[in-house]
Design a protein around this motif. Structure first.
Motif, PDB file in Angstrom:
ATOM      1  N   ASN A 230      -0.332  -6.626   2.882  1.00 40.14           N
ATOM      2  CA  ASN A 230      -1.639  -7.241   2.626  1.00 40.14           C
ATOM      3  C   ASN A 230      -1.501  -8.715   2.280  1.00 40.14           C
ATOM      4  O   ASN A 230      -0.391  -9.238   2.127  1.00 40.14           O
TER       5      ASN A 230
ATOM      6  N   GLU B  28      -4.452  -5.157   5.371  1.00 41.00           N
ATOM      7  CA  GLU B  28      -5.432  -5.275   4.282  1.00 41.00           C
ATOM      8  C   GLU B  28      -5.519  -6.716   3.818  1.00 41.00           C
ATOM      9  O   GLU B  28      -4.507  -7.418   3.754  1.00 41.00           O
TER      10      GLU B  28
ATOM     11  N   CYS C 258      -6.951  -8.488   0.266  1.00 39.90           N
ATOM     12  CA  CYS C 258      -7.448  -8.193  -1.087  1.00 39.90           C
ATOM     13  C   CYS C 258      -8.125  -9.452  -1.600  1.00 39.90           C
ATOM     14  O   CYS C 258      -7.473 -10.481  -1.803  1.00 39.90           O
TER      15      CYS C 258
ATOM     16  N   HIS D  11     -10.335  -4.927   0.895  1.00 37.77           N
ATOM     17  CA  HIS D  11     -10.185  -4.390  -0.466  1.00 37.77           C
ATOM     18  C   HIS D  11     -10.641  -5.511  -1.388  1.00 37.77           C
ATOM     19  O   HIS D  11      -9.927  -6.505  -1.577  1.00 37.77           O
TER      20      HIS D  11
ATOM     21  N   THR E 199      -4.315   1.191   2.915  1.00 35.69           N
ATOM     22  CA  THR E 199      -4.849   1.006   1.563  1.00 35.69           C
ATOM     23  C   THR E 199      -5.159   2.339   0.901  1.00 35.69           C
ATOM     24  O   THR E 199      -4.947   2.508  -0.313  1.00 35.69           O
TER      25      THR E 199
END
Length: 774
Positions: A456, A508, A510, A541, A759
């Motif tokens: 990520n 992902e 974040c 996320h 995730t």
């Protein structure tokens, strides 16, 4: 027997203890000790600084006090004091014990002359100067034993002393009469000594006192002495420990032929002290004066060995050398106890420094201790680069059976209560290994042997924040800051970073940031759109519960409706940050204007109910305690039992270096390694059967710490991050990226396979190699 009632008279207590067999007293005293202190036995690593051996008293058993003709100088000079203190600091000592006679200048012209040459009128004035020197130049915490003191004396010395002491010895007036051991010693009058101990209470000085047994007093008089100490402590709460010291006959004294008290007599007095003073009190016996009976003393109620020096002898009892610390640890362990270092100030006082210590000393102590009030002795700190210590031991303690019972209950999914979980966090010595092994087995059952991670990228779009969380070194309130400038990333740049992350193999992004004064609920919706346009398939996320709460309230929308709107715009899961400690007692200190415990839980409940899963975190090791950690874990467990929406639990040790509250002296310096490791293990036990994944943060724990956590219940390494900035702002030094190669190296050290995940802990069909370039 659970101890004597606090209002019971000395006569009534004496009648009971005299009529009770010794083995029964010892049994009850040991049970009371273990109930309050567990297997822990403390000691202070100290140097002994005999500032002067001159005294106006002539106690008939003392070889410490002498006359001017028998010493090279009336007082140690400043350099001699510092030489001893520096040697102690080099040997790892933390206490400087100053011992001296009572007002020698009142009796000896040589003392007055020496003080004049030193630039002082009184011994206490000189003591204050050299205690300050030791504190400033070596960091050792002074403990002062200068004899009788007045209110003014305590006020003058309190700023340079972590604690002080005065042995009451006995309240028997008989001992000061002609032929008694205290005859000719005006400072040993019981009334004067009690008045001085009471003055210490008025001054809020953590205070050590005690009994000297076998000098002619009766057992009833010992009980009277203990009750007098009890009553003063009930009034002021300042007695940090009570020493039960046995008389030793010394050649060259008037009492050289006086019989010494028997071991049974010593054990009787220790047990009586425990039962009279209660389970919380620290009861000490000097280990060098009864070296062949240490297990018996522990069984009778002792939970502290006092100051033990690797550098200096016991100047009061030079004929009795200190036991070697390794030998003392082995004897203590053989009795099922764990030897643990303490400071000059007792643990329960070290946790309440605001009341008990001068502000400058309070900061020193607060920064030095763990959540028990005991010093953190290793160099490892969360976010630092120092190697993690090896703390796992084999063996059994008096607490092991209780630990095993709690492990068994947790292993079948039973809900432990706050008291149970607090007991687990108090584990030390061999019990740490028991907990780690049990957590590791539950990890194997719940998630197998694979160590997982997600590729990520962190995108922190602003560090400007309306809130003033005292732990946060990331947020900025203006355009410039000593730790870096404030910034706001444009939506297009956020999207570009997401696209770059996907190009580098990330599944992902974040996203989190401060609560910018211009942000409202539309801001977060726009950010999702920017990312979704630039990287249509990436998992987003994003947004802490604080951001969700702010966004919803700014638009006047219910949480569930707002979250559903964000989900429709591309929000995939929520990070469980902004939790810190889910206990409003702590939040009132570290984030009083932030979303409260119920507010955080409400956001997570609403998210889970609209189909958004989330992580859960805890940020620990600052102003919190084990009961707060327990409440936090139970709050997470209870919500998970209702919603099933948490994917993982993430312990985040507090990184202190740049945290505002630490820099201002208001917090501890993060958790000890013991505490950080136990958080992973205890979390696995408490959350077992509800949350299958426990994550170890490489950013906080470092390589050694992560490997240890993977053997203590953790199964996940979190994200590669690419652009970690929050821990870095707090002073963390583990970099911004932990790529697949580094993750693999950690897994190899832990002896388990590494598997990339999504995730939500799904499989990644074909993993593209992580690219480290832009």
């Amino acid at each position: 027997m659970s101890g004597f009632a606090s209002d019971l008279s000395a006569g009534a207590i004496a009648a009971v203890v005299e009529a009770t067999p010794l083995h029964s007293l010892v049994r009850d005293a040991e049970a009371l000790t273990l109930a309050h202190h567990g297997s822990m036995v403390t000691y202070s690593r100290k140097v002994f600084i005999p500032l002067t051996r001159l005294c106006r008293d002539v106690c008939h058993y003392c070889t410490f006090a002498t006359t001017p003709s028998h010493v090279e100088s009336a007082y140690l000079d400043r350099e001699a004091v510092l030489t001893i203190a520096r040697a102690g600091a080099k040997a790892g000592c933390r206490e400087a014990l100053f011992t001296l006679g009572d007002v020698p200048e009142a009796r000896h012209p040589a003392a007055r002359k020496a003080l004049e040459a030193l630039g002082h009128e009184t011994t206490l004035s000189y003591l204050r100067e050299v205690a300050q020197l030791v504190l400033d130049e070596t960091g050792l915490l002074p403990h002062l034993n200068p004899g009788l003191m007045s209110d003014a004396d305590f006020a003058a010395l309190r700023p340079v002393a972590a604690s002080m002491g005065l042995m009451l010895e006995s309240t028997s007036e008989r001992l000061g009469q002609r032929g008694g051991p205290h005859y000719g010693s005006p400072d040993k009058a019981p009334g004067h000594r009690l008045a001085s101990i009471e003055a210490a209470g008025r001054a809020a000085v953590p205070f050590t006192t005690g009994l000297l047994i076998g000098i002619g007093e009766t057992r009833a008089e010992r009980v009277e002495t203990l009750v007098a100490i009890r009553d003063l402590h009930l009034r002021y709460g300042h007695i940090q420990e009570v020493i039960v010291q046995n008389f030793r006959a010394k050649p060259g004294t008037k009492m050289a032929d006086h019989p010494e008290p028997s071991l049974g007599d010593h054990l009787w007095t220790v047990a009586a002290a425990r039962l009279i003073l209660g389970g919380e009190m620290t009861i000490q016996a000097p280990p060098n004066l009864q070296s062949d009976a240490l297990p018996q003393l522990l069984a009778a109620g002792v939970n502290d060995w006092g100051g033990v020096s690797p550098v200096t002898p016991d100047h009061v009892n030079p004929e009795a050398p200190w036991p070697h610390l390794d030998a003392l640890a082995k004897v203590t362990a053989a009795a099922g106890r764990v030897l643990v270092e303490r400071l000059a100030v007792a643990p329960r006082f070290a946790l309440k420094t605001g009341h008990w210590l001068d502000p400058k000393l309070a900061t020193r102590v607060r920064r030095a201790v763990d959540a028990r009030g005991l010093p953190v002795v290793e160099a490892w700190r969360a976010g630092g680069v120092e190697p993690a210590p090896s703390i796992l031991q084999t063996g059994v303690t008096t607490s092991s059976r209780r630990i095993d019972e709690l492990i068994a209950r947790a292993s079948v999914g039973e809900r432990l209560d706050v008291s149970d979980i607090t007991t687990l966090f108090l584990a030390d010595g061999p019990d740490i290994a028991r907990l780690c092994a049990a957590a590791d087995e539950l990890r194997r059952q719940a998630s197998g042997d694979a160590i997982t991670y997600v590729v990520n990228r962190n995108i922190n779009y602003t560090n400007i924040c309306l809130y003033r969380c005292t732990f946060c070194a990331f947020s900025k309130g203006g355009t410039r800051d000593l730790r870096g400038p404030a910034y706001l990333v444009e939506d297009a740049e956020v999207g570009q970073r997401a696209a770059e992350a996907v190009a580098r193999g990330a599944t992902e992004v974040c996203m989190q940031g401060g609560i910018h004064p211009k942000f409202d609920g539309h801001t977060y919706h726009r950010l999702l759109g920017a990312v979704r346009t630039a990287a249509p398939d990436v998992h987003i996320h994003a947004f802490s519960p604080l951001e969700i709460s702010h966004g919803a309230s700014s638009l006047g929308m219910p949480l569930d409706a707002y979250l559903a709107w964000l989900k429709e715009a591309g929000l995939s899961t929520l990070p469980g940050t902004a939790a810190e400690i889910l206990d409003d007692e702590v939040r009132a200190l570290i984030c009083p204007d932030k979303v409260n415990t119920q507010g955080w839980l409400d956001v997570m409940r609403a998210a889970h109910e609209v189909g958004l899963r989330s992580t859960a975190t805890i940020m620990f090791g600052h102003v919190d305690g084990y009961r707060h950690w327990a409440r936090h874990l139970l709050a997470i467990r209870d919500l998970q039992e209702q919603t099933g929406g948490f994917t993982e639990f993430v312990p985040l040790p507090f990184v202190h270096m740049e945290a505002p509250m630490w820099r201002k002296g208001g917090s501890r310096s993060g958790p000890s390694f013991r505490e950080a490791l136990l958080m992973h293990a205890v979390a696995r036990l408490v959350l077992h059967s509800f949350i299958p994944n426990i994550q170890a943060s490489w950013v906080k724990m470092g390589p050694d710490g992560v490997v240890a956590a993977l053997r203590a219940g953790a199964n996940d390494l979190g994200g590669t991050l690419m652009d970690e900035s929050i821990t870095r702002a707090a002073g963390g030094r583990h970099g911004q990226l932990c790529g697949a190669e580094q993750m693999s190296a950690l897994a190899i050290r832990a002896g388990r396979p590494l598997v990339q995940r999504t995730t939500t802990y799904g499989s990644v069909a074909s993993r593209a190699p992580l690219k480290t370039g832009a």
